[in-house]
Design a protein around this motif. Structure first.
Motif, PDB file in Angstrom:
ATOM      1  N   PRO A  11      -2.873  11.912  -5.292  1.00  0.00           N
ATOM      2  CA  PRO A  11      -3.291  11.070  -4.163  1.00  0.00           C
ATOM      3  C   PRO A  11      -2.961  11.785  -2.860  1.00  0.00           C
ATOM      4  O   PRO A  11      -2.354  12.862  -2.853  1.00  0.00           O
ATOM      5  N   GLU A  12      -3.365  11.202  -1.762  1.00  0.00           N
ATOM      6  CA  GLU A  12      -2.974  11.760  -0.473  1.00  0.00           C
ATOM      7  C   GLU A  12      -1.457  11.643  -0.306  1.00  0.00           C
ATOM      8  O   GLU A  12      -0.810  10.801  -0.927  1.00  0.00           O
TER       9      GLU A  12
ATOM     10  N   PRO B 102       1.734  10.327   0.650  1.00  0.00           N
ATOM     11  CA  PRO B 102       2.072   8.987   1.160  1.00  0.00           C
ATOM     12  C   PRO B 102       2.749   9.064   2.522  1.00  0.00           C
ATOM     13  O   PRO B 102       3.475  10.009   2.833  1.00  0.00           O
TER      14      PRO B 102
ATOM     15  N   ASP C 137       1.803   5.857  -7.387  1.00  0.00           N
ATOM     16  CA  ASP C 137       0.672   6.580  -7.970  1.00  0.00           C
ATOM     17  C   ASP C 137       0.960   8.069  -8.081  1.00  0.00           C
ATOM     18  O   ASP C 137       0.542   8.731  -9.044  1.00  0.00           O
TER      19      ASP C 137
ATOM     20  N   LYS D  11       0.826  -1.202   0.000  1.00  0.00           N
ATOM     21  CA  LYS D  11       0.000   0.000   0.000  1.00  0.00           C
ATOM     22  C   LYS D  11       0.858   1.248   0.000  1.00  0.00           C
ATOM     23  O   LYS D  11       0.568   2.215  -0.714  1.00  0.00           O
ATOM     24  N   THR D  12       1.927   1.251   0.781  1.00  0.00           N
ATOM     25  CA  THR D  12       2.819   2.413   0.836  1.00  0.00           C
ATOM     26  C   THR D  12       3.567   2.577  -0.470  1.00  0.00           C
ATOM     27  O   THR D  12       3.675   3.688  -1.015  1.00  0.00           O
TER      28      THR D  12
ATOM     29  N   ARG E 111       2.650   1.543  -3.355  1.00  0.00           N
ATOM     30  CA  ARG E 111       1.691   1.920  -4.388  1.00  0.00           C
ATOM     31  C   ARG E 111       1.353   3.405  -4.314  1.00  0.00           C
ATOM     32  O   ARG E 111       1.187   4.074  -5.345  1.00  0.00           O
ATOM     33  N   ALA E 112       1.281   3.954  -3.097  1.00  0.00           N
ATOM     34  CA  ALA E 112       0.954   5.368  -2.939  1.00  0.00           C
ATOM     35  C   ALA E 112       2.028   6.257  -3.572  1.00  0.00           C
ATOM     36  O   ALA E 112       1.721   7.233  -4.265  1.00  0.00           O
ATOM     37  N   TRP E 113       3.295   5.924  -3.352  1.00  0.00           N
ATOM     38  CA  TRP E 113       4.380   6.700  -3.954  1.00  0.00           C
ATOM     39  C   TRP E 113       4.420   6.501  -5.465  1.00  0.00           C
ATOM     40  O   TRP E 113       4.688   7.436  -6.222  1.00  0.00           O
TER      41      TRP E 113
END
Length: 243
Positions: free
Chosen positions: A106-107, A109, A53, A46-47, A49-51
């Motif tokens: 996105p938010e 990360p 994205d 999840k982490t 993927r956030a970076w």
């Protein structure tokens, strides 16, 4: 005390949300550096993927900014000006403004604790990555497909970010990456010129110029390869402990 990646990103965020070119560039570089460390530490998907994205969200803006700079420099070189160039610049800026308006970030990360024994992990990864780059180098240097060169560049950038966790990268690596960066810029510019209805009077010359740069830059990388190959072999010989 140095700031964490998330803190650095938060400082960039207001300018990034407005599409500031420098903020876009810095954010993209930061996401790649963080990705290298997250892979080494086995961070949650999840982490990572956030970076990832975030990098993908800003990449189109960065590519267009780079292309605009190269096209402007080429028009100067070719002595092209006047109303056609003004119309090109105005339409480009309108399209960029539309891209910024549609930017969906996105938010921010989150950070993860640095893994234990990071340097040991980095050395192990470094030798593995060096071996992969060495093995693929000769075939890439003979390749004609842009995707092959682009994939190799990504592998080399990942190698660089891993190396930076241990020490400053050598000039041989920086030189090759600079050349590969210009090579990729040529592909971006060619894609723009071949699909956008701008600069009718200059397009043929501009396309010919970027195709020539693509060929010349590949030759440049081939000439730079022996120095990089020697560095990579030293890394394998020393287990990543020194160059």
């Amino acid at each position: 005390m140095s700031r964490t990646p998330s803190q650095r990103l938060e400082a960039l965020w207001p300018a990034l949300a407005q599409g500031d070119p420098e903020a876009v560039h810095e954010a993209r570089k930061l996401t790649r550096k963080v990705a290298a460390e997250l892979r080494l530490g086995g961070a949650p998907k999840k982490t990572r993927r956030a970076w990832r994205d975030l990098r993908r969200a800003v990449a189109p803006l960065r590519d267009r900014d780079v292309a605009f700079g190269h096209i402007g420099a080429a028009l100067d070189e070719l002595g092209q000006g006047g109303s056609g160039r003004d119309a090109f610049a105005a339409d480009w800026q309108r399209q960029r403004a539309a891209a910024v308006a549609g930017l969906k970030l996105p938010e921010v990360p989150g950070d993860v604790p640095r893994p234990k024994h990071l340097r040991r992990r980095a050395r192990a990864a470094l030798t593995e990555q060096a071996a992969q780059v060495l093995a693929s180098g000769p075939s890439v240097l003979r390749a004609q497909e842009p995707e092959t060169w682009h994939d190799w560049r990504k592998a080399l950038k990942n190698y660089r970010y891993t190396l930076e966790l241990l020490r400053e990268p050598p000039g041989a690596l920086k030189d090759v990456l600079d050349s590969l960066g210009r090579l990729q810029d040529a592909e971006v510019v060619l894609d723009v010129l071949e699909h956008e209805p701008w600069l009718e009077g200059a397009r043929t010359d501009l396309i010919a110029r970027e195709r020539r740069i693509r060929l010349d830059t590949r030759e440049e990388v081939r000439a730079q390869w022996p120095a990089l190959e020697a560095h990579l072999n030293r890394v394998l010989e020393t287990g990543g402990r020194k160059d």
